[in-house]
Design an enzyme around this catalytic site. Structure first.
Site, PDB file in Angstrom:
ATOM      1  N   ARG A   1     -73.298 -45.516 -15.019  1.00 51.78           N
ATOM      2  CA  ARG A   1     -74.645 -45.825 -15.527  1.00 51.78           C
ATOM      3  C   ARG A   1     -74.662 -47.090 -16.387  1.00 51.78           C
ATOM      4  NH1 ARG A   1     -77.522 -39.972 -15.523  1.00 51.78           N
ATOM      5  NH2 ARG A   1     -77.238 -39.764 -13.273  1.00 51.78           N
TER       6      ARG A   1
ATOM      7  N   GLY B   1     -53.908 -41.097 -19.045  1.00 59.59           N
ATOM      8  CA  GLY B   1     -53.051 -41.087 -20.231  1.00 59.59           C
ATOM      9  C   GLY B   1     -51.926 -42.090 -20.091  1.00 59.59           C
ATOM     10  N   ASN B   2     -50.812 -41.731 -20.691  1.00 58.59           N
ATOM     11  CA  ASN B   2     -49.656 -42.606 -20.745  1.00 58.59           C
ATOM     12  C   ASN B   2     -49.201 -43.211 -19.418  1.00 58.59           C
ATOM     13  OD1 ASN B   2     -47.216 -43.450 -22.262  1.00 58.59           O
ATOM     14  ND2 ASN B   2     -48.116 -41.920 -23.635  1.00 58.59           N
ATOM     15  N   GLY B   3     -49.022 -42.355 -18.400  1.00 57.96           N
ATOM     16  CA  GLY B   3     -48.544 -42.817 -17.089  1.00 57.96           C
ATOM     17  C   GLY B   3     -49.543 -43.771 -16.454  1.00 57.96           C
TER      18      GLY B   3
ATOM     19  N   ASP C   1     -53.460 -33.778 -24.260  1.00 60.59           N
ATOM     20  CA  ASP C   1     -52.341 -33.850 -25.219  1.00 60.59           C
ATOM     21  C   ASP C   1     -52.685 -34.591 -26.517  1.00 60.59           C
ATOM     22  OD1 ASP C   1     -50.827 -32.536 -23.369  1.00 60.59           O
ATOM     23  OD2 ASP C   1     -49.742 -34.294 -22.666  1.00 60.59           O
TER      24      ASP C   1
ATOM     25  N   ARG D   1     -45.887 -31.474 -23.439  1.00 58.56           N
ATOM     26  CA  ARG D   1     -44.478 -31.761 -23.151  1.00 58.56           C
ATOM     27  C   ARG D   1     -43.855 -32.593 -24.258  1.00 58.56           C
ATOM     28  NH1 ARG D   1     -45.072 -33.212 -17.047  1.00 58.56           N
ATOM     29  NH2 ARG D   1     -46.464 -34.700 -17.998  1.00 58.56           N
TER      30      ARG D   1
ATOM     31  N   ARG E   1     -43.697  -9.960 -26.967  1.00 59.61           N
ATOM     32  CA  ARG E   1     -44.270 -10.345 -25.676  1.00 59.61           C
ATOM     33  C   ARG E   1     -44.462 -11.867 -25.643  1.00 59.61           C
ATOM     34  NH1 ARG E   1     -43.251  -5.804 -24.987  1.00 59.61           N
ATOM     35  NH2 ARG E   1     -44.432  -4.142 -23.953  1.00 59.61           N
TER      36      ARG E   1
HETATM   37  O1  F6P Z   1     -50.141 -34.557 -19.817  1.00 59.76           O
HETATM   38  C1  F6P Z   1     -50.998 -33.491 -19.738  1.00 59.76           C
HETATM   39  C2  F6P Z   1     -50.281 -32.229 -19.375  1.00 59.76           C
HETATM   40  O2  F6P Z   1     -51.250 -31.226 -19.315  1.00 59.76           O
HETATM   41  C3  F6P Z   1     -49.118 -31.816 -20.285  1.00 59.76           C
HETATM   42  O3  F6P Z   1     -49.519 -31.210 -21.478  1.00 59.76           O
HETATM   43  C4  F6P Z   1     -48.355 -30.903 -19.390  1.00 59.76           C
HETATM   44  O4  F6P Z   1     -47.031 -30.803 -19.795  1.00 59.76           O
HETATM   45  C5  F6P Z   1     -48.484 -31.582 -18.056  1.00 59.76           C
HETATM   46  O5  F6P Z   1     -49.681 -32.319 -18.086  1.00 59.76           O
HETATM   47  C6  F6P Z   1     -48.480 -30.648 -16.862  1.00 59.76           C
HETATM   48  O6  F6P Z   1     -48.525 -31.392 -15.712  1.00 59.76           O
HETATM   49  P1  F6P Z   1     -48.744 -30.821 -14.247  1.00 59.76           P
HETATM   50  O7  F6P Z   1     -50.211 -30.564 -14.081  1.00 59.76           O
HETATM   51  O8  F6P Z   1     -48.261 -31.876 -13.353  1.00 59.76           O
HETATM   52  O9  F6P Z   1     -47.967 -29.537 -14.174  1.00 59.76           O
END
Ligand code: F6P
Length: 327
Positions: free
Chosen positions: A29, A106-108, A132, A176, A251
């Site tokens: 938009r 995100g990062n990648g 995250d 992670r 548990r």
């Molecule tokens: O980066 C986001 C995230 O949700 C992480 O917290 C988690 O470890 C990962 O992605 C899980 O990735 P996938 O969906 O590939 O299992």
């Protein structure tokens, strides 16, 4: 605002996050408002390399502000990590006369965008989307608030049954490399303890906290475990603790991908609307290779390299707060 750019493309990449659709709506938009064309790339970098892109109009993004996931689909691409793959992507973009990119992820996603810009020169603006909340340069990322609310709701339910049975629950949340989600979940759900990737915790410390809780007549306990915590797998931690503190019936519950889905919260819709729109205007203003974020309620542009490589520290005051309130 520069009128040099006439056509851009937008894509979602990496793990999805609630609010991505709201951000896509804002991108499309805002492009319409500034009278520039926008193409949607399906399937992130995979779609870019295969030339899967179509023009998006304002009506294409109607009725999606409230939807989880991403209507453009997403992927983690190995092919784009190769020079060959990125060449394919560049020629597909040139073929479609794309002059700038808005990358949601995100990062990648931003790592790929930065290399791509260095090699092929497409200006790119990143919109931080990840549950995250681990990106430097913004107080919050899109999706974090929704995931937090989902996790807190799940822990509330576990609390009911934990209390009824006087049980110790280990509840695993995503993260992670980042403990933001775990820490905020722990505070907001009143957990006894939280295990994070950013802070070393020993079995002795864990056992001591539980022994003290038992002495204080706390009959049930909730421990929030971030996926990437320093002790290891949640099941194994629970087993080890059983042998050290026998008193509890134990548990394990894993919230997992439930945190990634669902309708985005009001806060995430608002953040997504702002950042999606700011990203387009940043491109038009001539910004290149930056992530748009909100810092102290002000718009902030952070170079992609800095957003990726700088670790967003855990707020130690919040960690202290979690410990104080768990007494
Ligand atoms: O980066 C986001 C995230 O949700 C992480 O917290 C988690 O470890 C990962 O992605 C899980 O990735 P996938 O969906 O590939 O299992």
């Amino acid at each position: 605002m520069s009128r040099n750019i006439k056509r851009i493309a937008v894509y979602t990449s990496g793990g999805d996050a609630p609010g991505m659709n709201a951000a896509l709506r804002a991108v499309v938009r805002t492009c319409a408002y500034h009278e520039i064309e926008v193409f949607g790339i399906t399937g992130g970098y995979e779609g870019m390399m295969d030339g899967n892109m179509t023009k998006l109009e304002t009506r294409d993004v109607g009725n999606i502000i409230q939807r989880g996931g991403t209507f453009l689909k997403t992927a983690r691409s190995m092919r784009f990590m190769t020079e060959e793959g990125r060449k394919l992507a560049a020629s597909a973009l040139k073929k479609h006369k794309i002059e700038g990119l808005v990358a949601l992820g995100g990062n990648g996603t931003f790592t790929g965008a930065e290399i791509f810009n260095k090699e092929h020169g497409f200006p790119v603006v990143g919109v931080p989307c990840t549950i995250d909340n681990d990106l430097y340069g913004t107080d919050y990322t899109i999706g974090f608030d929704t995931a937090l609310n989902t996790a807190v709701e799940a822990v509330d339910r576990i609390r009911d049954t934990a209390e009824s049975h006087d049980r110790l629950f280990f509840i695993e949340v995503m993260g992670r490399n980042s403990g933001y989600l775990a820490l905020h979940t722990a505070i907001a759900s009143g957990a006894t303890l939280v295990l994070l990737p950013e802070k070393e915790t020993t079995y002795d410390e864990l056992a001591n906290v539980l022994k003290t809780s038992a002495k204080r007549k706390k009959l049930f306990s909730l421990i929030i475990v971030a996926e990437g915590n320093t002790l290891g797998k949640t099941e194994e931690i629970a087993e080890e603790l059983k042998s050290r503190v026998g008193a509890y019936d134990t548990r394990v519950a894993v919230i997992g991908h439930l945190q990634r889905g669902g309708s985005p919260s009001g806060a995430d819709r608002l953040l997504a609307s702002r950042l999606g729109s700011y990203a387009v205007e940043a491109l038009l203003d001539g910004h290149k290779n930056v992530m748009v974020g909100i810092d102290n309620n002000m718009i902030k542009y952070t170079p992609l390299g800095i957003a990726i490589r700088n670790q967003k520290e855990i707020n130690l005051d919040e960690l202290r707060l979690a410990e104080i309130l768990a007494l």
